[in-house]
Design an enzyme around this catalytic site. Structure first.
Site, PDB file in Angstrom:
ATOM      1  N   LYS A 110     -46.901  63.325 -46.598  1.00  0.00           N
ATOM      2  CA  LYS A 110     -47.257  64.341 -47.595  1.00  0.00           C
ATOM      3  C   LYS A 110     -47.851  63.663 -48.833  1.00  0.00           C
ATOM      4  O   LYS A 110     -48.853  64.128 -49.380  1.00  0.00           O
ATOM      5  CB  LYS A 110     -46.009  65.169 -47.961  1.00  0.00           C
ATOM      6  CG  LYS A 110     -45.549  66.086 -46.827  1.00  0.00           C
ATOM      7  CD  LYS A 110     -44.187  66.715 -47.090  1.00  0.00           C
ATOM      8  CE  LYS A 110     -43.716  67.481 -45.858  1.00  0.00           C
ATOM      9  NZ  LYS A 110     -42.371  68.074 -46.013  1.00  0.00           N
ATOM     10  N   GLN A 170     -36.953  67.673 -49.427  1.00  0.00           N
ATOM     11  CA  GLN A 170     -37.073  67.454 -47.988  1.00  0.00           C
ATOM     12  C   GLN A 170     -35.727  67.719 -47.310  1.00  0.00           C
ATOM     13  O   GLN A 170     -34.687  67.224 -47.751  1.00  0.00           O
ATOM     14  CB  GLN A 170     -37.530  66.005 -47.722  1.00  0.00           C
ATOM     15  CG  GLN A 170     -37.825  65.698 -46.269  1.00  0.00           C
ATOM     16  CD  GLN A 170     -39.027  66.447 -45.714  1.00  0.00           C
ATOM     17  OE1 GLN A 170     -39.938  66.823 -46.445  1.00  0.00           O
ATOM     18  NE2 GLN A 170     -39.025  66.681 -44.408  1.00  0.00           N
ATOM     19  N   ASP A 195     -43.224  75.025 -50.473  1.00  0.00           N
ATOM     20  CA  ASP A 195     -42.752  75.110 -49.086  1.00  0.00           C
ATOM     21  C   ASP A 195     -42.673  76.573 -48.619  1.00  0.00           C
ATOM     22  O   ASP A 195     -42.642  76.849 -47.423  1.00  0.00           O
ATOM     23  CB  ASP A 195     -41.336  74.509 -48.973  1.00  0.00           C
ATOM     24  CG  ASP A 195     -41.318  73.081 -48.444  1.00  0.00           C
ATOM     25  OD1 ASP A 195     -42.256  72.707 -47.708  1.00  0.00           O
ATOM     26  OD2 ASP A 195     -40.351  72.356 -48.748  1.00  0.00           O
TER      27      ASP A 195
END
Ligand code: GUN
Length: 294
Positions: A53, A97, A120
């Site tokens: 990412k 995460q 997200d």
């Protein structure tokens, strides 16, 4: 019929090129989009995802910051990291995460992220907006699948879609997106899961089959309808002594069998996976564009 292989890597690169133009335009106005990733503990797969990412951000000129802490972090420390990021103007997107260590309540942490920075698309506000078909940050994997279908001109309207898996980040939002009364959606959606009876028969109904259950090569060739579109969300590591790393990656679909019957199919790797990151970047750039209005 040999299937068309859906090239998620290529599409994700196209999206990144499109985004780079938007990032350059923002920079010309003094705004550099910023994404912060919080990585807790030593899980190697999570570390790999976060690295990918961050690399993708750099490639298109997005500022990226990775905050690493050990697995013995307290909930209070993590809360303070999230609150700090919520307050920083130059950070447009925040992702924590997963998985988090067992002693941390993941859902509680998601709730703390400012929904305006939840790139997200996991915060219940954004999940709810997705459900009612309002513009919002959509969960990146199903959002990426919608984008793949659109770019390959596969119209789900009036089609039977079967989703295998009911996770909060893939299965459920996928169904919500596909069932919308909207261009590129309008599907008839079935969500199958661990309590569903007769998986093969349910799958055979599908014009579009989306597998997101985390079971290596679970979907067999004789489970799919002729000319079905097969979307494989799984990324499973299976032992393989012939590989240098000792494992190989495979999806939830038996690719060799299904490829012979499908009209379109996504490979693993190189199908859905790269799209998740492309959509994370899309959400981050969208978030930064809101700074123009401040
Ligand atoms: N863990 C596995 N996939 C994801 C994802 O898309 N976002 C976050 N934050 N954690 C994950």
């Amino acid at each position: 019929m040999a299937a068309t292989i859906i090239n998620g890597k290529k599409v994700s690169n196209e999206i990144k090129e499109e985004l780079k133009i938007k990032v350059d335009a923002l920079k010309a106005k003094g705004i550099t989009p910023g994404l912060a990733a919080v990585l807790i503990g030593e899980d190697p797969a999570s570390a790999t995802y976060v690295r990918s990412k961050a690399k993708a951000c750099e490639k298109i000129g997005v500022y990226s910051e990775v905050i690493r802490r050990s697995a013995d972090i307290t909930a209070e420390e993590l809360i303070s990291i999230i609150e700090d990021l919520n307050g920083r103007e130059e950070i447009d997107g925040i992702l924590v995460q997963s998985p988090l260590p067992k002693h941390i309540d993941e859902q509680a942490m998601t709730l703390l992220i400012d929904p305006k920075k939840d790139v997200d698309g996991f915060h219940p506000f954004n999940v709810g907006m997705t459900l009612i078909g309002q513009p919002t940050f959509q969960s990146c994997t199903p959002y990426g699948i919608m984008e793949l279908l659109r770019r390959y001109e596969i119209d789900p309207s009036g089609k039977e879609v079967v989703i295998l898996g009911r996770s909060n980040i893939v299965g459920k939002p996928m169904g919500a997106m596909l069932v919308q009364k909207a261009k590129g959606a309008n599907a008839t959606v079935t969500t199958a899961h661990s309590r569903t009876k007769g998986f093969p028969e349910v799958c055979r109904r599908a014009d579009i089959l989306i597998a997101a259950i985390g079971q290596p090569e679970f979907v067999k060739g004789d489970w799919i309808k002729d000319a079905a579109v097969v979307i494989d969300v799984g990324i499973n590591r299976v032992e393989d002594a012939s590989k240098e790393k000792g494992y190989r990656l495979c999806g939830d679909v038996d690719f060799a069998e299904c490829e012979k019957k499908a009209s379109f199919i996504t490979p693993v790797p190189g199908g859905v996976g790269p799209m998740t990151i492309a959509m994370l970047l899309t959400n981050t750039v969208k978030s930064a564009q809101r700074r123009l209005l401040l």
